[in-house]
Write a protein that holds these residues in place. Structure first.
Motif, PDB file in Angstrom:
ATOM      1  N   GLN A   1      18.956   2.667  12.319  1.00 38.67           N
ATOM      2  CA  GLN A   1      17.925   1.674  12.631  1.00 38.67           C
ATOM      3  C   GLN A   1      17.106   1.391  11.378  1.00 38.67           C
ATOM      4  OE1 GLN A   1      15.243   2.935  15.679  1.00 38.67           O
ATOM      5  NE2 GLN A   1      14.071   1.046  15.675  1.00 38.67           N
ATOM      6  N   VAL A   2      17.011   0.125  11.041  1.00 40.89           N
ATOM      7  CA  VAL A   2      16.257  -0.274   9.855  1.00 40.89           C
ATOM      8  C   VAL A   2      14.783  -0.432  10.222  1.00 40.89           C
ATOM      9  CG1 VAL A   2      15.974  -2.023   8.087  1.00 40.89           C
ATOM     10  CG2 VAL A   2      18.275  -1.434   8.891  1.00 40.89           C
ATOM     11  N   GLN A   3      13.942   0.148   9.400  1.00 46.20           N
ATOM     12  CA  GLN A   3      12.501   0.018   9.617  1.00 46.20           C
ATOM     13  C   GLN A   3      11.809  -0.315   8.308  1.00 46.20           C
ATOM     14  OE1 GLN A   3      11.289   3.715  11.664  1.00 46.20           O
ATOM     15  NE2 GLN A   3      10.832   2.412  13.430  1.00 46.20           N
ATOM     16  N   LEU A   4      10.878  -1.248   8.375  1.00 43.09           N
ATOM     17  CA  LEU A   4      10.023  -1.591   7.252  1.00 43.09           C
ATOM     18  C   LEU A   4       8.587  -1.464   7.753  1.00 43.09           C
ATOM     19  CD1 LEU A   4      12.788  -3.312   6.899  1.00 43.09           C
ATOM     20  CD2 LEU A   4      11.445  -4.630   5.252  1.00 43.09           C
ATOM     21  N   VAL A   5       7.805  -0.655   7.071  1.00 43.42           N
ATOM     22  CA  VAL A   5       6.440  -0.406   7.513  1.00 43.42           C
ATOM     23  C   VAL A   5       5.483  -0.683   6.366  1.00 43.42           C
ATOM     24  CG1 VAL A   5       4.830   1.264   8.474  1.00 43.42           C
ATOM     25  CG2 VAL A   5       7.246   1.341   9.150  1.00 43.42           C
ATOM     26  N   GLU A   6       4.669  -1.732   6.533  1.00 41.62           N
ATOM     27  CA  GLU A   6       3.687  -2.092   5.509  1.00 41.62           C
ATOM     28  C   GLU A   6       2.390  -1.313   5.725  1.00 41.62           C
ATOM     29  OE1 GLU A   6       5.675  -6.160   6.568  1.00 41.62           O
ATOM     30  OE2 GLU A   6       4.923  -4.395   7.647  1.00 41.62           O
ATOM     31  N   SER A   7       1.673  -1.132   4.645  1.00 39.08           N
ATOM     32  CA  SER A   7       0.350  -0.522   4.709  1.00 39.08           C
ATOM     33  C   SER A   7      -0.458  -1.001   3.514  1.00 39.08           C
ATOM     34  CB  SER A   7       0.450   1.004   4.711  1.00 39.08           C
ATOM     35  OG  SER A   7       1.073   1.463   3.523  1.00 39.08           O
ATOM     36  N   GLY A   8      -1.770  -0.765   3.579  1.00 40.84           N
ATOM     37  CA  GLY A   8      -2.615  -1.076   2.440  1.00 40.84           C
ATOM     38  C   GLY A   8      -3.484  -2.306   2.608  1.00 40.84           C
ATOM     39  N   GLY A   9      -3.324  -3.026   3.696  1.00 38.90           N
ATOM     40  CA  GLY A   9      -4.160  -4.199   3.898  1.00 38.90           C
ATOM     41  C   GLY A   9      -5.592  -3.805   4.201  1.00 38.90           C
ATOM     42  N   GLY A  10      -6.465  -4.800   4.207  1.00 38.53           N
ATOM     43  CA  GLY A  10      -7.860  -4.531   4.506  1.00 38.53           C
ATOM     44  C   GLY A  10      -8.746  -5.666   4.072  1.00 38.53           C
ATOM     45  N   LEU A  11     -10.028  -5.376   4.015  1.00 42.41           N
ATOM     46  CA  LEU A  11     -11.046  -6.355   3.632  1.00 42.41           C
ATOM     47  C   LEU A  11     -11.462  -6.102   2.194  1.00 42.41           C
ATOM     48  CD1 LEU A  11     -13.118  -8.583   4.362  1.00 42.41           C
ATOM     49  CD2 LEU A  11     -14.619  -6.742   5.181  1.00 42.41           C
ATOM     50  N   VAL A  12     -11.496  -7.149   1.397  1.00 42.80           N
ATOM     51  CA  VAL A  12     -11.865  -7.027  -0.005  1.00 42.80           C
ATOM     52  C   VAL A  12     -12.653  -8.265  -0.413  1.00 42.80           C
ATOM     53  CG1 VAL A  12      -9.703  -8.049  -0.822  1.00 42.80           C
ATOM     54  CG2 VAL A  12     -10.984  -6.504  -2.327  1.00 42.80           C
ATOM     55  N   GLN A  13     -13.543  -8.094  -1.352  1.00 39.43           N
ATOM     56  CA  GLN A  13     -14.303  -9.232  -1.858  1.00 39.43           C
ATOM     57  C   GLN A  13     -13.473 -10.052  -2.835  1.00 39.43           C
ATOM     58  OE1 GLN A  13     -17.999  -7.703  -3.467  1.00 39.43           O
ATOM     59  NE2 GLN A  13     -19.040  -8.066  -1.533  1.00 39.43           N
ATOM     60  N   ALA A  14     -13.790 -11.319  -2.915  1.00 31.96           N
ATOM     61  CA  ALA A  14     -13.107 -12.182  -3.876  1.00 31.96           C
ATOM     62  C   ALA A  14     -13.255 -11.597  -5.280  1.00 31.96           C
ATOM     63  CB  ALA A  14     -13.688 -13.587  -3.823  1.00 31.96           C
ATOM     64  N   GLY A  15     -12.162 -11.637  -6.008  1.00 33.28           N
ATOM     65  CA  GLY A  15     -12.143 -11.053  -7.341  1.00 33.28           C
ATOM     66  C   GLY A  15     -11.659  -9.623  -7.372  1.00 33.28           C
ATOM     67  N   GLY A  16     -11.560  -9.021  -6.207  1.00 37.22           N
ATOM     68  CA  GLY A  16     -11.126  -7.640  -6.112  1.00 37.22           C
ATOM     69  C   GLY A  16      -9.622  -7.490  -6.086  1.00 37.22           C
ATOM     70  N   LEU A  81       3.168  -4.356  -3.597  1.00 44.09           N
ATOM     71  CA  LEU A  81       2.621  -5.628  -4.060  1.00 44.09           C
ATOM     72  C   LEU A  81       1.207  -5.358  -4.553  1.00 44.09           C
ATOM     73  CD1 LEU A  81       3.151  -8.683  -4.344  1.00 44.09           C
ATOM     74  CD2 LEU A  81       1.926  -8.974  -2.167  1.00 44.09           C
ATOM     75  N   GLN A  82       1.035  -5.427  -5.849  1.00 41.49           N
ATOM     76  CA  GLN A  82      -0.287  -5.265  -6.443  1.00 41.49           C
ATOM     77  C   GLN A  82      -0.934  -6.639  -6.519  1.00 41.49           C
ATOM     78  OE1 GLN A  82      -2.026  -2.493  -7.372  1.00 41.49           O
ATOM     79  NE2 GLN A  82      -3.721  -3.898  -7.796  1.00 41.49           N
ATOM     80  N   MET A  83      -2.094  -6.757  -5.909  1.00 42.73           N
ATOM     81  CA  MET A  83      -2.784  -8.043  -5.837  1.00 42.73           C
ATOM     82  C   MET A  83      -4.121  -7.930  -6.558  1.00 42.73           C
ATOM     83  SD  MET A  83      -1.949  -9.062  -1.873  1.00 42.73           S
ATOM     84  CE  MET A  83      -2.992  -7.781  -1.208  1.00 42.73           C
ATOM     85  N   THR A  91      -6.186 -14.788   1.951  1.00 40.24           N
ATOM     86  CA  THR A  91      -6.326 -14.195   3.275  1.00 40.24           C
ATOM     87  C   THR A  91      -5.128 -14.552   4.138  1.00 40.24           C
ATOM     88  OG1 THR A  91      -8.737 -14.186   3.202  1.00 40.24           O
ATOM     89  CG2 THR A  91      -7.697 -14.199   5.381  1.00 40.24           C
ATOM     90  N   ALA A  92      -4.455 -13.533   4.667  1.00 40.88           N
ATOM     91  CA  ALA A  92      -3.229 -13.753   5.436  1.00 40.88           C
ATOM     92  C   ALA A  92      -2.723 -12.411   5.952  1.00 40.88           C
ATOM     93  CB  ALA A  92      -2.157 -14.416   4.573  1.00 40.88           C
ATOM     94  N   VAL A  93      -1.732 -12.487   6.806  1.00 45.38           N
ATOM     95  CA  VAL A  93      -0.941 -11.305   7.140  1.00 45.38           C
ATOM     96  C   VAL A  93       0.238 -11.272   6.165  1.00 45.38           C
ATOM     97  CG1 VAL A  93       0.445 -10.132   8.874  1.00 45.38           C
ATOM     98  CG2 VAL A  93      -1.624 -11.368   9.559  1.00 45.38           C
ATOM     99  N   GLY A 120       9.048  -6.299   8.210  1.00 42.73           N
ATOM    100  CA  GLY A 120       8.037  -5.376   8.690  1.00 42.73           C
ATOM    101  C   GLY A 120       7.125  -6.056   9.695  1.00 42.73           C
ATOM    102  N   GLN A 121       6.168  -5.302  10.199  1.00 42.26           N
ATOM    103  CA  GLN A 121       5.273  -5.819  11.230  1.00 42.26           C
ATOM    104  C   GLN A 121       4.082  -6.569  10.625  1.00 42.26           C
ATOM    105  OE1 GLN A 121       5.117  -2.790  10.028  1.00 42.26           O
ATOM    106  NE2 GLN A 121       2.924  -2.453   9.700  1.00 42.26           N
ATOM    107  N   GLY A 122       3.883  -6.423   9.342  1.00 48.67           N
ATOM    108  CA  GLY A 122       2.800  -7.126   8.662  1.00 48.67           C
ATOM    109  C   GLY A 122       1.552  -6.278   8.518  1.00 48.67           C
ATOM    110  N   THR A 123       0.794  -6.577   7.484  1.00 44.29           N
ATOM    111  CA  THR A 123      -0.497  -5.944   7.256  1.00 44.29           C
ATOM    112  C   THR A 123      -1.485  -7.035   6.867  1.00 44.29           C
ATOM    113  OG1 THR A 123      -1.652  -4.150   6.086  1.00 44.29           O
ATOM    114  CG2 THR A 123      -0.041  -5.383   4.811  1.00 44.29           C
ATOM    115  N   ARG A 124      -2.665  -6.967   7.458  1.00 43.95           N
ATOM    116  CA  ARG A 124      -3.632  -8.054   7.286  1.00 43.95           C
ATOM    117  C   ARG A 124      -4.487  -7.840   6.045  1.00 43.95           C
ATOM    118  NH1 ARG A 124      -5.124 -11.834  10.726  1.00 43.95           N
ATOM    119  NH2 ARG A 124      -4.023 -10.750  12.416  1.00 43.95           N
ATOM    120  N   VAL A 125      -4.630  -8.908   5.285  1.00 36.43           N
ATOM    121  CA  VAL A 125      -5.492  -8.913   4.105  1.00 36.43           C
ATOM    122  C   VAL A 125      -6.550  -9.989   4.308  1.00 36.43           C
ATOM    123  CG1 VAL A 125      -5.635  -9.376   1.634  1.00 36.43           C
ATOM    124  CG2 VAL A 125      -3.712  -8.050   2.557  1.00 36.43           C
ATOM    125  N   THR A 126      -7.792  -9.590   4.203  1.00 37.93           N
ATOM    126  CA  THR A 126      -8.898 -10.531   4.336  1.00 37.93           C
ATOM    127  C   THR A 126      -9.734 -10.492   3.071  1.00 37.93           C
ATOM    128  OG1 THR A 126      -8.958 -10.186   6.739  1.00 37.93           O
ATOM    129  CG2 THR A 126     -10.889 -11.220   5.714  1.00 37.93           C
TER     130      THR A 126
END
Length: 129
Positions: A1-16, A81-83, A91-93, A120-126
């Motif tokens: 069974q193939v699984q892709l699990v994202e992590s690391g999303g969250g809330l960050v200020q512009a420029g961060g 993915l380094q952003m 801002t997106a999933v 993967g199921q996605g991780t939200r970045v705001t």
């Protein structure tokens, strides 16, 4: 069974900065191009970046070029993915995906979400302005 699990999303200020991870299991990880896509509210899913199986080559969308970098650790079956210099429009999933078709990283092919079989199921970045 193939699984892709994202992590690391969250809330960050512009420029961060934020770093997303995607742990993959169930497939020969280093054989496949891995991609990152995102979907903002009310918008279609769009390509962000993709990286070759070896990690030696990558492509990215013009909207993130110079700010986002994809990388991978094949020993850990993980793609990153380094952003940096985040903007409110980032801002997106965010989704990682594995392409099981063409193995040579090709912009016209791997920028299309239809060429990716596993997601993967996605991780939200705001990003707050």
């Amino acid at each position: 069974q193939v699984q892709l699990v994202e992590s690391g999303g969250g809330l960050v200020q512009a420029g961060g900065s934020l770093s997303l991870s995607c742990a993959v299991s169930g497939l020969a990880f280093d054989s496949y191009v891995m991609g990152w896509f995102r979907q903002a509210p009310g918008k279609v899913r769009e390509f962000v970046a993709a990286i070759s199986g070896s990690g030696g080559r990558q492509i990215s969308a013009d909207s993130v070029k110079g700010r986002f970098t994809a990388s991978r650790d094949n020993a850990k079956n993980t793609v990153y993915l380094q952003m940096n210099s985040l903007k409110s429009e980032d801002t997106a999933v965010y989704y990682c995906a594995a392409s099981t078709g063409l193995q040579y990283l090709t912009a016209s092919y791997h920028s299309s979400d239809g060429q990716y079989r596993y997601w993967g199921q996605g991780t939200r970045v705001t990003v707050s302005s």
